[in-house]
Design a protein around this motif. Structure first.
Motif, PDB file in Angstrom:
ATOM      1  N   ARG A  65       0.730  -1.367   0.010  1.00  0.00           N
ATOM      2  CA  ARG A  65       0.296  -0.198  -0.099  1.00  0.00           C
ATOM      3  C   ARG A  65       0.974   1.071  -0.136  1.00  0.00           C
ATOM      4  N   ILE A  68       2.016   1.491  -3.451  1.00  0.00           N
ATOM      5  CA  ILE A  68       1.453   2.132  -4.244  1.00  0.00           C
ATOM      6  C   ILE A  68       0.540   3.920  -4.035  1.00  0.00           C
ATOM      7  N   VAL A  72       1.081   6.794  -6.794  1.00  0.00           N
ATOM      8  CA  VAL A  72       0.147   7.590  -7.097  1.00  0.00           C
ATOM      9  C   VAL A  72       0.116   9.465  -6.754  1.00  0.00           C
ATOM     10  N   ARG A  81      -5.333  10.729 -10.836  1.00  0.00           N
ATOM     11  CA  ARG A  81      -4.495   9.833  -9.653  1.00  0.00           C
ATOM     12  C   ARG A  81      -4.645   8.199 -10.203  1.00  0.00           C
ATOM     13  N   VAL A  85      -2.763   4.435 -10.709  1.00  0.00           N
ATOM     14  CA  VAL A  85      -3.116   3.083 -10.130  1.00  0.00           C
ATOM     15  C   VAL A  85      -2.699   1.638 -10.834  1.00  0.00           C
ATOM     16  N   TRP A  88       0.549   2.033 -12.114  1.00  0.00           N
ATOM     17  CA  TRP A  88       1.754   1.253 -10.627  1.00  0.00           C
ATOM     18  C   TRP A  88       1.259  -0.052 -11.052  1.00  0.00           C
ATOM     19  N   TYR A 131      -8.696   3.263  -0.186  1.00  0.00           N
ATOM     20  CA  TYR A 131      -8.001   3.346  -0.711  1.00  0.00           C
ATOM     21  C   TYR A 131      -8.665   4.355  -1.928  1.00  0.00           C
ATOM     22  N   LEU A 132      -9.160   3.541  -2.924  1.00  0.00           N
ATOM     23  CA  LEU A 132      -9.609   3.907  -4.280  1.00  0.00           C
ATOM     24  C   LEU A 132     -10.712   5.173  -3.912  1.00  0.00           C
ATOM     25  N   ALA A 153      -9.314  -3.542 -10.868  1.00  0.00           N
ATOM     26  CA  ALA A 153      -7.908  -3.728 -10.446  1.00  0.00           C
ATOM     27  C   ALA A 153      -8.158  -5.376 -10.094  1.00  0.00           C
ATOM     28  N   ARG A 173      -6.837   0.016 -16.983  1.00  0.00           N
ATOM     29  CA  ARG A 173      -6.591   1.311 -17.357  1.00  0.00           C
ATOM     30  C   ARG A 173      -7.351   2.057 -17.746  1.00  0.00           C
TER      31      ARG A 173
END
Length: 183
Positions: A65, A68, A72, A81, A85, A88, A131-132, A153, A173
């Motif tokens: 975490r 990433i 970002v 951002r 993700v 990455w 986080y997302l 993801a 993406r």
């Protein structure tokens, strides 16, 4: 040897072996040999293999975490951002030792027998989804997008692990960009 140094040696060895070969394929003797610790010392630090597996996943979670987020956060624009993700993820999928998601792999091996491993896997996935969700909020997009990005993801991780290709991240993406425009 200091307990913290010994613990790190054990976790370094466990991570390399568990991630590379699978948790069930690796015995404590292999961790002992790879870490350079005595079996007695290893069991003093981790009285059961399950404890070592949970500690490995916890430590990997913090590092994963952190990596990433560091990637970002290089983007000032909150709109950029979200695709970052997946940039990455594409880099991660391209690493020589990439073997899929450590938490999905561990869940597949131990999910039916270890409540502690299941709890760690769920905590990691919840933190990633949260986080997302924060990225979605910062970008001013609809909350529903967080779950969609999470599924993209996670699907990319599984597919990349199985195919040995980084391409699923690029595809995810582009799907994330389309979903972001629609929200």
């Amino acid at each position: 040897m200091d307990s913290e140094v010994a613990r790190e040696q054990a976790l370094d060895a466990a991570e390399k072996l568990f991630y590379g070969r699978g948790v069930q394929a690796v015995g404590m003797d292999a961790v002992r040999t790879a870490s350079g610790l005595s079996l007695k010392r290893l069991y003093q630090l981790f009285p059961a293999k399950e404890e070592l597996v949970v500690a490995y996943l916890e430590r990997r979670d913090l590092r994963w975490r952190g990596r990433i987020a560091e990637h970002v956060e290089r983007h000032d624009d909150p709109q950029e951002r979200i695709p970052a993700v997946f940039d990455w993820l594409e880099e991660w999928f391209g690493e020589a030792d990439f073997r899929g998601c450590a938490w999905i792999n561990s869940y597949g091996e131990l999910g039916a027998t270890s409540e502690r491993v299941v709890a760690q896997v769920r905590a990691h996935k919840r933190a990633f989804r949260d986080y997302l969700a924060g990225l979605v909020t910062d970008a001013g997009l609809a909350d529903v997008l967080a779950g969609q990005l999470f599924l993209l993801a996670e699907g990319a991780m599984v597919t990349a692990g199985i195919t040995g290709s980084a391409e699923p991240a690029a595809e995810a993406r582009e799907a994330a960009r389309s979903l972001s425009r629609a929200n």
